[in-house]
Write an enzyme that holds these catalytic residues in place. Sequence first.
Site, mmCIF file in Angstrom:
data_model
loop_
_atom_site.group_PDB
_atom_site.id
_atom_site.type_symbol
_atom_site.label_atom_id
_atom_site.label_comp_id
_atom_site.label_asym_id
_atom_site.label_seq_id
_atom_site.Cartn_x
_atom_site.Cartn_y
_atom_site.Cartn_z
ATOM 1 C CG LEU A 147 -2.010 -0.983 1.255
ATOM 2 C CD1 LEU A 147 -2.545 -1.073 2.669
ATOM 3 C CD2 LEU A 147 -2.905 -0.927 0.093
ATOM 4 C CG ASP A 198 18.444 -35.802 -1.021
ATOM 5 O OD1 ASP A 198 18.020 -34.719 -1.315
ATOM 6 O OD2 ASP A 198 18.081 -36.755 -0.559
#
Length: 434
Positions: A259, A389
Site C-alpha cells: 500500500l 541430495d
Amino acid sequence: MDKRLHDRKFVRTFFTTPTAEQGDDDSAKKLRGAIGLRGMQAPDVWVPDNEDATAPNMRDEGARNIAEVVAEGGAEFPGEIHPRVVWHRDSPETRYKGFQHMLEIADPENGAVENIDGFVIPEVGDLDDWKKADEFITIVENEHGLEEGSLAMSVIIESGTAELAMGDLREEMGKASNNLQRLFLLVDGEVDYTKDMRAITPTGALPEWKELRHNTSRAASAAGLIAVDGPFDNIRDVEGYHDRITANNAMGMLGIWSLTPGQVVEANKAPLPPADGYWTIDADGRTVELTEADGVQVYSGDRVELEEVDGGYELEVGADEQFLESEEELAGALLDVLDYVPSMDDIVDSMEEFEAAKEAGRGAIAITQAATVRIDDVEVDVSSDRMWDEATYQAMQTPITLFQDVYHNRPDQHDDLAELYSEDVVERAIQVGN
C-alpha cells in the site's frame, strides 16, 4: 498447465495507486509519483487502481489519466503495469463500465498500450464470470488490432464462489473456447472476502484466512500462475507485515499487496535470502534471533534458562525443565530448539559444493553448520549435519531462482543487490544452478 506462461516467474510486490483524486490541480499526481519509483521502492507489478482506490465519480477521468501517465513514463518504469478496472460478478452495468475503461486505456492512439502488460479484474465469481472478463479483453485486443493474448489478466479472489472456481482452472485453461491462458496473477482480497463470507470477529479485525491463502497458492502452482496475498492495512506495523510475508512464503505465496513505497521495499527484500546467516532459538513458542558477540551466538531473554550444576546442566525452556548429564547431551537438547537461517552466500556455497560432488559421481553430501551458543553465561558448542541430495538441492534452488528472476527482470535493482550481498556473491548466485 503448471508451466509458467509469462516472463515473470515470481512477483514480490503488487502496488496500487489511485488514478484520480479531487482537490489537486493535477488529479493524476499520485500516478505520476508512482511511475517514477525506481530500485527497491518500485514494485514488480504496479496497479493504477481505477476501482476501490478511486471514487466512482472520478473513474472516467482516472482511465484517461492512466493512458496519459503511462504513455509519458511507462517505457522507463522498471516493473510491469496492470491497471485495475471495475468489475462485479453480479452487475452487468459494472462489467460494461470496466470494459469501456479497458478500451480507452488500450487505445493505441492514446500511446499507453505498448507499456500496459494486462488488466486486473476484481470481484470475479464463478469460472463463467472469469471467461466473460477474458472475452472482453479479447474484444479489446481485436478492436485495437493487438495480438490476441498480449494483454494478461489477473483476478482478485474476493468471494467463496471465486475461491471454488480456482479448483477448475487447470482443466479449463487452454481450451479452444477461451483465452484463459492469459491469466497471470491470483490475488487475494481478504476484506471483500470477509464480507462475502459474512465472517465476524470480536474486534472487527480481519480473520487470517490461512485456508484462502493456501488454496490460492495451490491453484496458482497447479495452473502455472502466481499467487499474491491481499493488503496489510496496518502500514506502520513493519514487523507484522514482515511476519505475514514470512508465513506466506512458507506456503509458496511469495507476492503480497503493498500500500506504500515503504511496504514495497519490505516486500521486495523479504523473500530474498538474508545477506548474513543467523541462528534462532524457539523460546517457548517464540522465535528469537540470537545476537553475535565475538563469534559467539548469544541468547539474552528470559524464556530460556541454562545453569551448570553438579553432575551436569539444567535447561529450562518455558515450563519444561531438563537435567542433562553431559555437554554432548546438552548440545543435542539445544539443537532441538535452535535453527540456522542460511545467508545467500551459504546457499550458494552449498549448491556449488553439491554440484561439484555430483560431477564427481556422488549423490549426496553432508553440510555441517556449527556455532558456540551462550545462554546465561554458559557456552556450548553445537554442530549439526544436513544431508544434501538432489531433492534438497532442488528445494534450496527456489530462493536462488527467485533471485535470478529478480536480477533478470529488475536491472534497476542491480546496485541495491550488489550493496546488499557484494558483487562476488551476486555473480555466483546468477551462475549457480544453470
